[in-house]
Every structure is written in structure tokens, then in C-alpha cells.
Motif scaffolding. Structure first.
Motif, PDB file in Angstrom:
ATOM      1  N   TRP A  15       0.846  -1.194   0.000  1.00 32.49           N
ATOM      2  CA  TRP A  15       0.000   0.000   0.000  1.00 32.49           C
ATOM      3  C   TRP A  15       0.885   1.249   0.000  1.00 32.49           C
ATOM      4  O   TRP A  15       0.639   2.200  -0.720  1.00 32.49           O
ATOM      5  CB  TRP A  15      -0.937  -0.011   1.210  1.00 32.49           C
ATOM      6  CG  TRP A  15      -1.924   1.111   1.184  1.00 32.49           C
ATOM      7  CD1 TRP A  15      -1.840   2.297   1.858  1.00 32.49           C
ATOM      8  CD2 TRP A  15      -3.129   1.161   0.427  1.00 32.49           C
ATOM      9  NE1 TRP A  15      -2.919   3.078   1.570  1.00 32.49           N
ATOM     10  CE2 TRP A  15      -3.733   2.406   0.696  1.00 32.49           C
ATOM     11  CE3 TRP A  15      -3.766   0.281  -0.443  1.00 32.49           C
ATOM     12  CZ2 TRP A  15      -4.942   2.786   0.119  1.00 32.49           C
ATOM     13  CZ3 TRP A  15      -4.964   0.657  -1.020  1.00 32.49           C
ATOM     14  CH2 TRP A  15      -5.535   1.901  -0.734  1.00 32.49           C
ATOM     15  N   MET A  23      -1.034   1.724   5.261  1.00 32.58           N
ATOM     16  CA  MET A  23      -2.445   1.358   5.386  1.00 32.58           C
ATOM     17  C   MET A  23      -2.840   1.321   6.868  1.00 32.58           C
ATOM     18  O   MET A  23      -3.918   1.761   7.242  1.00 32.58           O
ATOM     19  CB  MET A  23      -2.686  -0.019   4.749  1.00 32.58           C
ATOM     20  CG  MET A  23      -4.128  -0.443   4.711  1.00 32.58           C
ATOM     21  SD  MET A  23      -4.395  -2.151   4.134  1.00 32.58           S
ATOM     22  CE  MET A  23      -3.670  -2.158   2.519  1.00 32.58           C
ATOM     23  N   GLU A  86      -8.266  -1.247  -0.586  1.00 33.68           N
ATOM     24  CA  GLU A  86      -7.424  -1.953   0.384  1.00 33.68           C
ATOM     25  C   GLU A  86      -7.771  -3.441   0.405  1.00 33.68           C
ATOM     26  O   GLU A  86      -6.871  -4.292   0.390  1.00 33.68           O
ATOM     27  CB  GLU A  86      -7.608  -1.349   1.777  1.00 33.68           C
ATOM     28  CG  GLU A  86      -7.020   0.030   1.929  1.00 33.68           C
ATOM     29  CD  GLU A  86      -7.439   0.717   3.217  1.00 33.68           C
ATOM     30  OE1 GLU A  86      -6.665   1.561   3.695  1.00 33.68           O
ATOM     31  OE2 GLU A  86      -8.541   0.428   3.738  1.00 33.68           O
TER      32      GLU A  86
END
Length: 138
Positions: A15, A23, A86
Motif C-alpha cells: 500500500w 495502510m 485496500e
């Protein structure tokens, strides 16, 4: 338990690779079986105490294995704090590593720049993941 910690790490650092922010907001430390966030083991214990996960301890080949699974009662709970993007990344990473042995994922993460460059017991820099080859991020 180790494999789950690695999947959390890979998701968080992947991420960061894409968005230049974590994240989870957790800091990861270089330990023998790391990288692992300081809060990881406490979080696993709390989730088990709350009945959200089931932790099954088994012995195989002289080694203790810790298998973590979501409890039946928790499967109906909606995760609304994880965005669709996500969740998609987490699923992609899970699918890549789900059939691999724990040792393979440990070796992979231990050969990434963030882990290699950090000193033992020190916090691992997220920024170093941006120097990895895109195929080596996860």
C-alpha cells in the motif's frame, strides 16, 4: 501466526509503495521472524480473547504450529474500516501466498530492502520499499 504477520506486512508495505502512506499506521520492527509490528502479538491476543478469532496450537514435525482462523460468530461482522481498494490489495496478496509455505514468505520478506537495511530490533523504514522492483513488493 508468522505467515499472517507477513501478509499484514506485505499488504501494508505494498500500500505504501502505491500511495506513499501506510495502510495501518503501524511501525514494523526487524526481529528474527520479522518484520512485525509491535502491536501485532497484542492484537492477536485481544482478538482471541474477544472471540473474534480462533487460535489452534498444534505440533508437527517437532515444531509448534499456530493456526489462526476467524470465528464463526465473527464471519457475519462487516469490515467497514477497510476500503474496497485496500481489500482488493489484501486479497491479491493472499491469493499469491496462500499455497506457499511459511518459510517461503519469510525468505521473501527477509530479502527485501526494508528488512535487509534495518538493524536488528530497529524500526523498518517504509520508504525503502519504493526502491524495490515492482515484482518484488509482494
Amino acid at each position: 501466526k508468522t505467515k499472517l504477520a507477513k501478509l499484514v506486512y506485505l499488504s501494508d508495505f505494498a500500500w505504501f509503495y502505491k500511495h506513499l502512506q501506510s495502510m495501518s499506521g503501524m511501525q514494523y520492527r526487524k526481529i528474527q521472524y520479522g518484520p512485525v509490528p509491535d502491536a501485532y502479538f497484542r492484537a492477536v491476543d485481544e482478538l482471541e480473547e474477544e472471540g473474534k478469532i480462533v487460535v489452534d496450537r498444534k505440533k508437527a514435525d517437532g515444531k509448534e504450529m499456530i493456526i489462526i482462523s476467524e470465528s464463526d460468530s465473527n464471519k457475519k461482522q462487516k469490515l467497514d474500516f477497510v476500503s474496497n481498494e485496500e481489500a482488493s490489495l489484501i486479497k491479491e496478496i493472499h491469493n499469491k501466498w496462500k499455497d506457499k509455505k511459511t518459510a517461503e514468505i519469510v525468505n521473501f520478506t527477509h530479502n527485501q530492502l526494508p528488512y535487509l537495511i534495518a538493524d536488528d530490533e530497529e524500526i523498518i523504514s517504509y520508504a525503502l520499499i519504493t526502491q524495490e522492483d515492482p515484482h518484488e513488493v509482494y
